[in-house]
Scaffold this motif. Structure first.
Motif, mmCIF file in Angstrom:
data_model
loop_
_atom_site.group_PDB
_atom_site.id
_atom_site.type_symbol
_atom_site.label_atom_id
_atom_site.label_comp_id
_atom_site.label_asym_id
_atom_site.label_seq_id
_atom_site.Cartn_x
_atom_site.Cartn_y
_atom_site.Cartn_z
ATOM 1 N N THR A 212 2.328 6.629 -8.738
ATOM 2 C CA THR A 212 3.658 6.219 -9.197
ATOM 3 C C THR A 212 4.073 4.902 -8.547
ATOM 4 O OG1 THR A 212 4.319 8.521 -9.543
ATOM 5 C CG2 THR A 212 6.088 6.890 -9.300
ATOM 6 N N THR A 213 3.826 4.774 -7.242
ATOM 7 C CA THR A 213 4.144 3.528 -6.534
ATOM 8 C C THR A 213 3.283 2.378 -7.037
ATOM 9 O OG1 THR A 213 4.711 4.806 -4.559
ATOM 10 C CG2 THR A 213 4.292 2.458 -4.264
ATOM 11 N N LEU A 214 2.014 2.684 -7.304
ATOM 12 C CA LEU A 214 1.071 1.646 -7.722
ATOM 13 C C LEU A 214 1.423 1.059 -9.080
ATOM 14 C CD1 LEU A 214 -1.619 0.273 -6.802
ATOM 15 C CD2 LEU A 214 -2.813 2.000 -8.175
ATOM 16 N N ILE A 215 1.798 1.923 -10.021
ATOM 17 C CA ILE A 215 2.023 1.448 -11.395
ATOM 18 C C ILE A 215 3.488 1.173 -11.700
ATOM 19 C CG2 ILE A 215 0.013 2.727 -12.229
ATOM 20 C CD1 ILE A 215 2.013 4.767 -13.396
ATOM 21 N N SER A 216 4.373 1.453 -10.747
ATOM 22 C CA SER A 216 5.799 1.288 -11.040
ATOM 23 C C SER A 216 6.178 -0.122 -11.490
ATOM 24 C CB SER A 216 6.641 1.704 -9.828
ATOM 25 O OG SER A 216 6.315 0.942 -8.691
ATOM 26 N N PRO A 217 5.569 -1.195 -10.943
ATOM 27 C CA PRO A 217 5.921 -2.521 -11.467
ATOM 28 C C PRO A 217 5.555 -2.692 -12.941
ATOM 29 C CG PRO A 217 4.845 -2.709 -9.328
ATOM 30 C CD PRO A 217 4.668 -1.292 -9.773
ATOM 31 N N LEU A 218 4.359 -2.220 -13.336
ATOM 32 C CA LEU A 218 3.945 -2.337 -14.733
ATOM 33 C C LEU A 218 4.780 -1.443 -15.625
ATOM 34 C CD1 LEU A 218 1.992 -3.592 -16.751
ATOM 35 C CD2 LEU A 218 0.366 -1.752 -16.240
ATOM 36 N N LYS A 219 5.071 -0.230 -15.154
ATOM 37 C CA LYS A 219 5.909 0.685 -15.930
ATOM 38 C C LYS A 219 7.297 0.093 -16.128
ATOM 39 C CE LYS A 219 8.014 5.286 -15.720
ATOM 40 N NZ LYS A 219 9.407 4.822 -15.621
ATOM 41 N N GLY A 220 7.848 -0.493 -15.049
ATOM 42 C CA GLY A 220 9.167 -1.101 -15.152
ATOM 43 C C GLY A 220 9.190 -2.271 -16.115
ATOM 44 N N PHE A 221 8.073 -3.006 -16.170
ATOM 45 C CA PHE A 221 7.997 -4.162 -17.065
ATOM 46 C C PHE A 221 7.905 -3.726 -18.520
ATOM 47 C CE2 PHE A 221 5.327 -7.320 -19.341
ATOM 48 C CZ PHE A 221 6.188 -8.405 -19.270
ATOM 49 N N LEU A 222 7.116 -2.688 -18.793
ATOM 50 C CA LEU A 222 6.855 -2.301 -20.177
ATOM 51 C C LEU A 222 7.890 -1.336 -20.740
ATOM 52 C CD1 LEU A 222 2.974 -1.815 -20.055
ATOM 53 C CD2 LEU A 222 4.221 -3.695 -21.114
ATOM 54 N N THR A 223 8.402 -0.425 -19.928
ATOM 55 C CA THR A 223 9.252 0.631 -20.488
ATOM 56 C C THR A 223 10.586 0.794 -19.773
ATOM 57 O OG1 THR A 223 8.244 2.314 -19.069
ATOM 58 C CG2 THR A 223 7.236 1.961 -21.214
ATOM 59 N N GLY A 224 10.861 0.031 -18.761
ATOM 60 C CA GLY A 224 12.126 0.169 -18.054
ATOM 61 C C GLY A 224 13.234 -0.542 -18.803
ATOM 62 N N ASN A 225 13.754 -1.590 -18.208
ATOM 63 C CA ASN A 225 14.861 -2.343 -18.822
ATOM 64 C C ASN A 225 14.568 -3.839 -18.854
ATOM 65 O OD1 ASN A 225 16.654 0.038 -19.029
ATOM 66 N ND2 ASN A 225 16.554 -0.038 -16.802
#
Length: 438
Positions: A212-225
Motif C-alpha cells: 500500500t505504501t509502495l503503490i500509494s503515489p501511483l494509486k493517488g495519481f490514477l484514481t485519487g483526486n
C-alpha cells in the motif's frame, strides 16, 4: 494526419500487444473481471441500505447488521475471491491445474492475515460468540487487493517452479487424475505456507501495508483526486482505440486493479457511515463511465445522435443501428462503422470530449457540488441511471450527465459536419459511377 497515425501505430502497436498478451497481466485482468458479479450484487446491497426515503433508515435499523452481511461477504471479501480467480487463470496459462493454482493463491492471501483473539463478543444477530481466534474482514476487502494480487502471482510461480523441476510426489499410473494432482500439490503447498507464514507471523512483515505504501503515489495519481491522472488515463485509452487497438484491453491490466481498489474503498467507507461527498477516491472507473465516456469510449453517444440527423444516408443508417447499443455504452458499431479508427477528422473530438468532460466533473466534484462514486453497477446501465445509483441518488449528479452530453454534442458537431461533407461527396461520386455504368 494519417501519416502520424500510421507512425504512432507502428511504434505503439508492438508495446500494446506485449502488454495485452503478458500472462501475469492477463491473469490479473481476467481474474478481476470474473468477480464482477460479486461486486455488482454487493453494490446493490449498498443501495438497499441507503435508500433516500424518509424514515427508511429508522425502519431498517433493527435489521441493519443482518442486511449488511451480503455486502461484507461479496465486496468485503473481494481479495479472497480475486486471489482464487487470478491464481486459477495464471495456472491455466501455464497448463497447470487451475483449481490447485486458485487454492494456493487463496491460501497465500489468507496467510498474510493475522487472526484476532476475541474473549467475548456477539454476532450480527446479537447472540454471544465463544472466545477464540477470528479472521478480520477488513484486510480481505479493498485494503488487501494488491497484496492478494502479488500473493496469487507468487504462489502460482512457486507451483510452476515445482512442476518444472519435478519437485512433486508422483503417484502410480492407475491413480485417478484428481488424486494425482492433490499429491503433486503437497510440496508447493508447503512452500507457499512457509513463504507467507514465516515473514508475517514470526517477523511481523506486513506485506499488504508495504505494498500500500509502495503503490500509494501511483494509486493517488490514477484514481485519487489528481486531475492530470484522470486526463492521462482518458488520453491513452482513446489513443489506442483510434489506432484500432482495444484501449481498455491495453490499459485495463495496468489500471483496473487501481480502479477496483478505489471503488471498493469508497464503498466500504460509505457503508461504514462516511458521507459520499467526503469519500477519498474521485477518479474511479464509474466516474469515467457515466460522464467522460457516455455511450462508450470517446463519449460517442453524442456522435450517434448527430448521425441520426445526418444528410448522409450511410451515417443516418449507422446512427440508427448504433443508437440502442450506444445507450447501453457499447460503441464498437460506430468506432468501426464510421469509422473512428484512423479517422483524422473524428479522432480529434474522440480524444478531446472525454478530457473536457473529465475536467468539468472534476471541478464540480472538487468544489463540493457533487458526491463521489460509492458503488459498482454494470457498465451497460445508461448514464443518467448509472450516475444516480453510484452517487447515492444525487439528482445533481444525474443532471451533470446531461450537461456533459450537451458539451459532447457541441464539440463533436463541427467535426461531424466536416466528416458528413466528405461522406456525402463520396456517396454522390458512387451514385455518378453507378449511373455511368448503367
Amino acid at each position: 494526419m494519417l501519416h502520424l497515425f500510421d507512425m504512432l501505430s507502428a511504434k505503439l502497436l508492438p508495446i500494446a500487444n506485449k502488454i495485452g498478451s503478458q500472462r501475469h497481466l492477463q491473469a490479473i485482468r481476467n481474474g478481476l473481471i470474473s468477480i464482477l458479479p460479486l461486486t455488482i450484487v454487493g453494490s446493490f446491497f449498498t443501495i438497499l441500505l441507503n435508500l433516500p426515503v424518509s424514515g427508511y433508515s429508522d425502519f431498517i435499523a433493527p435489521y441493519l447488521s443482518a442486511l449488511d452481511v451480503p455486502f461484507r461477504f461479496t465486496v468485503g471479501l473481494m481479495s479472497v475471491y480475486a486471489a482464487y480467480t487470478i491464481g486459477a487463470y495464471l495456472a491455466s496459462s501455464y497448463k497447470l491445474d487451475k483449481v490447485t493454482g486458485g487454492i494456493l493463491a487463496m491460501l497465500a492471501t489468507l496467510l498474510m492475515i493475522v487472526p484476532v483473539n476475541i474473549a467475548k463478543g456477539t454476532d450480527v444477530t446479537g447472540k454471544a460468540v465463544e472466545a477464540g481466534r477470528y479472521i478480520p474482514l477488513t484486510p480481505l476487502g479493498s485494503q488487501g487487493l494488491f497484496g492478494a494480487i502479488i500473493a496469487s502471482l507468487v504462489a502460482v510461480e512457486v507451483y510452476r517452479f515445482c512442476k518444472v523441476h519435478k519437485l512433486e510426489i508422483k503417484m502410480p499410473n492407475g491413480v485417478p487424475p484428481v488424486v494425482g494432482e492433490s499429491f503433486a500439490a503437497l510440496l508447493p503447498t508447503l512452500l507457499v505456507v512457509l513463504l507467507f507464514w514465516i515473514p508475517r507471523h514470526f517477523f511481523n512483515i506486513n506485506i499488504n501495508a508495504f505494498l500500500t505504501t509502495l503503490i500509494s503515489p501511483l494509486k493517488g495519481f490514477l484514481t485519487g483526486n489528481n486531475l492530470l491522472g484522470g486526463i492521462v488515463t482518458q488520453f491513452f485509452i482513446c489513443l489506442f482505440w483510434i489506432m484500432g487497438i482495444h484501449g481498455h484491453a491495453v490499459m485495463g491490466p495496468i489500471i483496473r486493479p487501481f480502479w477496483d481498489q478505489a471503488i471498493l474503498e469508497n464503498a466500504e467507507l460509505f457503508q461504514n457511515g462516511m458521507s459520499a461527498f467526503k469519500l477519498p477516491n474521485m477518479f474511479t472507473e464509474q466516474f469515467f463511465q457515466w460522464y467522460a465516456q457516455m455511450g462508450g469510449t470517446g463519449a460517442t453517444l453524442a456522435l450517434v445522435v448527430l448521425f441520426l440527423f445526418s444528410k448522409s444516408q450511410y451515417l443516418k443508417q449507422l446512427g440508427r443501428l448504433s443508437i440502442l447499443p450506444g445507450i447501453f455504452n457499447i460503441n464498437e458499431p460506430i468506432i468501426f462503422g464510421a469509422p473512428i479508427v484512423m479517422n483524422p477528422i473524428l479522432a480529434i473530438p474522440f480524444v478531446l470530449v472525454p478530457i473536457v468532460n473529465t475536467i468539468i466533473i472534476y471541478v464540480v466534484t472538487a468544489i463540493g457540488w457533487m458526491p463521489r462514486m460509492m458503488m459498482k453497477p454494470p457498465f451497460s446501465i445508461p448514464a443518467p441511471i448509472g450516475a444516480l445509483l453510484t452517487t447515492n441518488w444525487n439528482w445533481f449528479a444525474c443532471l451533470m450527465v446531461f450537461v456533459c452530453f450537451a458539451v459532447s454534442l457541441a464539440i463533436y458537431y463541427p467535426f461531424f459536419r466536416a466528416f458528413e461533407k466528405t461522406q456525402i461527396a463520396q456517396e454522390g461520386s458512387l451514385e455518378d459511377q453507378a449511373i455511368e455504368t448503367k
